[in-house]
Motif scaffolding. Sequence first.
Motif, PDB file in Angstrom:
ATOM      1  N   ARG A  36       1.893   3.436  -0.622  1.00  0.00           N
ATOM      2  CA  ARG A  36       2.438   3.000   0.653  1.00  0.00           C
ATOM      3  C   ARG A  36       3.817   2.366   0.508  1.00  0.00           C
ATOM      4  NH1 ARG A  36      -2.173  -0.715   2.527  1.00  0.00           N
ATOM      5  NH2 ARG A  36      -2.675  -0.590   0.314  1.00  0.00           N
ATOM      6  N   GLN A 191       0.626  14.252   1.493  1.00  0.00           N
ATOM      7  CA  GLN A 191      -0.448  14.461   2.459  1.00  0.00           C
ATOM      8  C   GLN A 191      -1.286  13.197   2.616  1.00  0.00           C
ATOM      9  OE1 GLN A 191      -3.030  17.731   1.491  1.00  0.00           O
ATOM     10  NE2 GLN A 191      -4.205  17.570   3.373  1.00  0.00           N
ATOM     11  N   ARG A 193      -0.267  10.139   2.179  1.00  0.00           N
ATOM     12  CA  ARG A 193       0.514   9.163   2.959  1.00  0.00           C
ATOM     13  C   ARG A 193       0.424   9.448   4.450  1.00  0.00           C
ATOM     14  NH1 ARG A 193       5.916   6.748   0.465  1.00  0.00           N
ATOM     15  NH2 ARG A 193       5.520   6.950  -1.761  1.00  0.00           N
ATOM     16  N   ARG A 194       0.509  10.712   4.803  1.00  0.00           N
ATOM     17  CA  ARG A 194       0.408  11.055   6.227  1.00  0.00           C
ATOM     18  C   ARG A 194      -0.962  10.669   6.781  1.00  0.00           C
ATOM     19  NH1 ARG A 194       3.376  15.635   4.363  1.00  0.00           N
ATOM     20  NH2 ARG A 194       1.463  16.895   4.186  1.00  0.00           N
ATOM     21  N   GLN A 195      -1.996  10.879   5.983  1.00  0.00           N
ATOM     22  CA  GLN A 195      -3.341  10.476   6.409  1.00  0.00           C
ATOM     23  C   GLN A 195      -3.434   8.966   6.580  1.00  0.00           C
ATOM     24  OE1 GLN A 195      -5.412  12.963   3.200  1.00  0.00           O
ATOM     25  NE2 GLN A 195      -6.905  13.035   4.860  1.00  0.00           N
ATOM     26  N   GLN A 196      -2.803   8.223   5.678  1.00  0.00           N
ATOM     27  CA  GLN A 196      -2.801   6.761   5.798  1.00  0.00           C
ATOM     28  C   GLN A 196      -2.127   6.319   7.084  1.00  0.00           C
ATOM     29  OE1 GLN A 196      -0.924   5.582   2.067  1.00  0.00           O
ATOM     30  NE2 GLN A 196      -2.854   4.721   1.354  1.00  0.00           N
ATOM     31  N   GLN A 197      -1.054   6.984   7.440  1.00  0.00           N
ATOM     32  CA  GLN A 197      -0.341   6.624   8.672  1.00  0.00           C
ATOM     33  C   GLN A 197      -1.177   6.930   9.902  1.00  0.00           C
ATOM     34  OE1 GLN A 197       3.294   8.822   8.236  1.00  0.00           O
ATOM     35  NE2 GLN A 197       4.200   7.341   6.802  1.00  0.00           N
ATOM     36  N   ARG A 198      -1.909   8.058   9.842  1.00  0.00           N
ATOM     37  CA  ARG A 198      -2.755   8.425  10.983  1.00  0.00           C
ATOM     38  C   ARG A 198      -3.998   7.555  11.069  1.00  0.00           C
ATOM     39  NH1 ARG A 198      -1.598  13.779   9.137  1.00  0.00           N
ATOM     40  NH2 ARG A 198      -3.655  13.851   8.132  1.00  0.00           N
ATOM     41  N   ASP A 199      -4.478   7.100   9.926  1.00  0.00           N
ATOM     42  CA  ASP A 199      -5.749   6.366   9.868  1.00  0.00           C
ATOM     43  C   ASP A 199      -5.578   5.126   8.979  1.00  0.00           C
ATOM     44  OD1 ASP A 199      -8.369   5.592   9.988  1.00  0.00           O
ATOM     45  OD2 ASP A 199      -9.165   7.280   8.820  1.00  0.00           O
ATOM     46  N   PRO A 200      -4.825   4.132   9.445  1.00  0.00           N
ATOM     47  CA  PRO A 200      -4.541   2.959   8.601  1.00  0.00           C
ATOM     48  C   PRO A 200      -5.786   2.191   8.174  1.00  0.00           C
ATOM     49  CG  PRO A 200      -3.821   2.602  10.873  1.00  0.00           C
ATOM     50  CD  PRO A 200      -4.173   4.039  10.761  1.00  0.00           C
ATOM     51  N   ALA A 203      -6.714   3.362   4.795  1.00  0.00           N
ATOM     52  CA  ALA A 203      -5.600   3.493   3.848  1.00  0.00           C
ATOM     53  C   ALA A 203      -6.039   3.197   2.423  1.00  0.00           C
ATOM     54  CB  ALA A 203      -4.449   2.566   4.260  1.00  0.00           C
ATOM     55  N   SER A 207      -6.202   5.667  -0.883  1.00  0.00           N
ATOM     56  CA  SER A 207      -5.544   5.284  -2.130  1.00  0.00           C
ATOM     57  C   SER A 207      -6.493   5.440  -3.312  1.00  0.00           C
ATOM     58  CB  SER A 207      -5.057   3.831  -2.039  1.00  0.00           C
ATOM     59  OG  SER A 207      -4.646   3.349  -3.294  1.00  0.00           O
TER      60      SER A 207
END
Length: 304
Positions: A36, A191, A193-200, A203, A207
Amino acid sequence: MELNENARIDTSQVEDRRGSGGGGGMGIPIPIGGGRGGIIGLVIAVLVALIGGGFGLNAMGGGGGSDQGDNTSLEQKCSAQDALKQLDCRNTLYVNSIQAYWRTAMPEVFGQQYQPAKTVFFSQNVNTGCGAADSGVGPFYCPADDLVYIDLTFYRLLADQLGAAGEFAQPYVLAHEYGHHVQDLLGTEAQMRRQQQRDPNNANALSVKLELQADCYAGAWAKNATGTADEQGQKIFTSITEQDIQQAIDTAEKIGDDAIQKRAGRPVNPDEFTHGTSEQRQQWFTKGWSTGDPKACDTFGGSL
């Protein structure tokens, strides 16, 4: 574990910045677990837990990865007859083996050419494409500049404070970081990171999956390490024993999130996990080792 004394140590795969003064001391801590904050590391939680969070990643450091190392002394040392007695030369040869493996495995397994990444040896602090960092961060990979970074004194902390003193802990550490490089090349890290942004809310769980996959990739390299060779075709390892593999598994146990939290005298809190439990890290390294197949390392495909 036995290294081949006749193998050529390719120091061009390492950038030696030790003593170059590379920037950013204790700065403003920013999140670095799971990519992140850009940096992806093996045991970022170690120093956060043991020292209390002052790991010195400088948010104001910007993309200061322009420092150049001087490999002259490393080249001389690693071409000497007793080169394998030197910590930095052995680690350079480990890097050579890991990259030799992925040059073959990545196109065979994933149908994509491997792009080499240098390892930067630094002392105390360093400028990177992900910002300025110091030794407290531990070994890490920076996707912004495609470099692996390590202060070799980290191995003392690993042995003295965490009890992971086996020699094979060292190539395991490096193979884990190069696992992150492979994830970067394959687009897995982006990919994630994008998932983390969509689903914090998930996160940290994402990881963990990224880190466990890097552990599994390290195991796949270990299974195939005795087949790696230098540019002249000389084998790099003449043997890797079950005892060596057990040292890597023991290291994985020592650096699990739950083990780190217990060692720091803190309650075990799964919500704070970023790298996986001891059991998970052992399990996924062992899976890579037992199969020797990076495709078996799909931590994102289901439950861990």
